[in-house]
Design an enzyme around this catalytic site. Structure first.
Site, PDB file in Angstrom:
ATOM      1  NE  ARG A 270      -0.864   0.027   4.871  1.00 18.40           N
ATOM      2  CZ  ARG A 270       0.067   0.588   5.623  1.00 18.40           C
ATOM      3  NH1 ARG A 270       0.612   1.737   5.258  1.00 18.40           N
ATOM      4  NH2 ARG A 270       0.459   0.024   6.744  1.00 18.40           N
ATOM      5  CG  HIS A 274      -3.489   0.984   8.798  1.00 19.09           C
ATOM      6  ND1 HIS A 274      -3.636  -0.294   8.315  1.00 19.09           N
ATOM      7  CD2 HIS A 274      -4.446   1.150   9.750  1.00 19.09           C
ATOM      8  CE1 HIS A 274      -4.640  -0.890   8.952  1.00 19.09           C
ATOM      9  NE2 HIS A 274      -5.136  -0.030   9.821  1.00 19.09           N
ATOM     10  CE1 TYR A 284       4.018   1.150   8.203  1.00 19.12           C
ATOM     11  CE2 TYR A 284       3.503   2.816   9.855  1.00 19.12           C
ATOM     12  CZ  TYR A 284       3.157   2.096   8.732  1.00 19.12           C
ATOM     13  OH  TYR A 284       1.955   2.326   8.120  1.00 19.12           O
TER      14      TYR A 284
END
Ligand SMILES: Cc1ncc(C[n+]2csc(CCOP(=O)(O)OP(=O)(O)O)c2C)c(N)n1
Length: 371
Positions: A270, A274, A284
């Protein structure tokens, strides 16, 4: 890696290694849009290939507009989809209208291409109950927010289809994180035992929010989890629409021929956060990893393939972009016109028979709303 433990006539580590090695990624188109696996090439006409590309372009625009509408406060919950178009749309494209989709929260595009009106998708995002009132004949249920819960439901829906003698399948989607849930194992095991016509798609986009897939499981692939359920497991390049289409088409045929379910792991990414609720992927994910996956972009690869065939060009793409923008504008307008949701709507939709303790509150709100 052979076992360090004394070999007493068998080597369990070697057995595991051999099983893991069997799961190779299926690819039809490489990053340059070249066919690298003729045998897996799906039987699609030029019109169908163009249609699939149009849907992918349209959905990328929908994603961009949804992010911007969310930032303007005009949409609510939204889970970005850019990067996952091949995985989402080519899998849906391999379905028939009578098939049933049990989506996760990121899978709204499949619902739309299966027949959910766009304005209802926007209402879902706003938490308006009409977004969850799926029109008759559109075989989807509302997106599942509880990770993995839809997997068991898909096994049940598929078994129901089998018992009715329907020639259709139930397909469900989850992420790499979802494949760690108990529901996942129960669902694929049950479907396997009863040869339910189900397709379990795990979109491995490498992260469950911030948790990398390497920390999710010791298994080398998610596809190999199918072995324990006694069902076929396939790992496909999830950035390659033709590989995804072929895998799902084949799984569907097996399912309606009474051969049971299939687990399909699509390797994808993606590009966005999120969800739009404050996630910052730079905390991250490295930019090197982002760049690596941007080179695999499903739209870029498919565009190259179609251009080489002489069936796609900038003009066609611009037409799709304009159409998407127009549709989105209209759908937002229609969503804006939906009657404002009332507290009593929530209560009425939740209960057929209101519990006694809520009846009093219901009456209070009903009174307030009538003023
Ligand atoms: C049962 C459950 N546990 C935790 C959560 C919180 N949660 C929401 S999304 C998410 C990560 C899911 O990641 P993945 O399954 O890989 O799907 P992706 O979002 O990457 O598509 C978690 C843990 C939840 N919604 N449900």
């Amino acid at each position: 890696m052979a076992s360090k433990t004394k070999n007493q006539g068998f080597d369990a580590m070697k057995q595991l290694e051999q099983i893991s090695e069997q799961f190779q990624t299926i690819q039809v188109l490489n990053e340059e849009g070249e066919v690298v696996n003729e045998a897996a090439m799906p039987d699609l006409t030029d019109e169908q290939l163009q249609e699939l590309m149009s849907r992918m372009v349209y959905t990328r625009i929908l994603d961009q507009r949804s992010i911007s509408l969310n930032r303007q406060g005009r949409l609510g919950f939204y889970a970005p989809t850019a990067g996952q178009e091949a995985s989402q749309l080519a899998s849906q494209y391999a379905l028939e209208k009578e098939d049933f989709i049990l989506p996760g929260y990121r899978d709204v595009p499949q619902m739309i291409w299966h027949g959910l009106p766009l304005y209802q998708a926007f209402l879902f995002s706003r938490g308006h109950f009409h977004g969850n009132q799926i029109p008759e004949g559109v075989n989807v249920i509302s997106p599942q927010i509880i990770i993995g819960a839809q997997i068991i439901q898909a096994a049940g829906v598929a078994l129901g289809m089998k018992k009715r003698g329907a020639k259709s399948v139930a397909i469900t989607y989850t992420g790499d994180g979802g494949a760690s849930q108990g529901d996942f194992y129960e669902g694929i095991n049950f479907a396997g035992a009863f040869k339910a016509p189900a397709i379990f798609v795990v979109q491995n986009n490498r992260f469950a929010i911030s948790t990398p897939v390497e920390k999710q499981s010791a298994a080398k692939t998610i596809a190999q989890k199918a072995v324990a359920a006694g069902i076929p497991g396939i790992q496909v390049d999830g950035m390659d629409p033709l590989a995804v289409y072929s895998a799902v088409k084949q799984a569907r045929e097996r399912a309606i021929n009474g051969e049971g379910p299939t687990l399909i792991e699509t390797l994808t990414y993606r590009y966005g956060p999120h969800t739009m609720a404050g996630d910052d992927p730079t905390r991250y994910r490295t930019s090197d990893l982002d760049n690596e996956w941007e080179k695999k972009d499903p739209l870029v690869r498919f565009r190259k393939f179609l251009e080489k065939k002489g069936i796609w060009n900038e003009e066609k793409e611009n037409e799709v972009i304009e159409k998407a923008k127009e549709d989105i504008k209209e759908a937002i307008k229609k969503a804006d016109e939906a009657p404002k949701q009332k507290v009593t709507d929530l209560m009425e939709n939740m209960y057929e028979q209101m519990p006694q303790n809520l009846e009093e509150q219901y009456a209070i709100y009903k009174e307030k709303e009538s003023k």
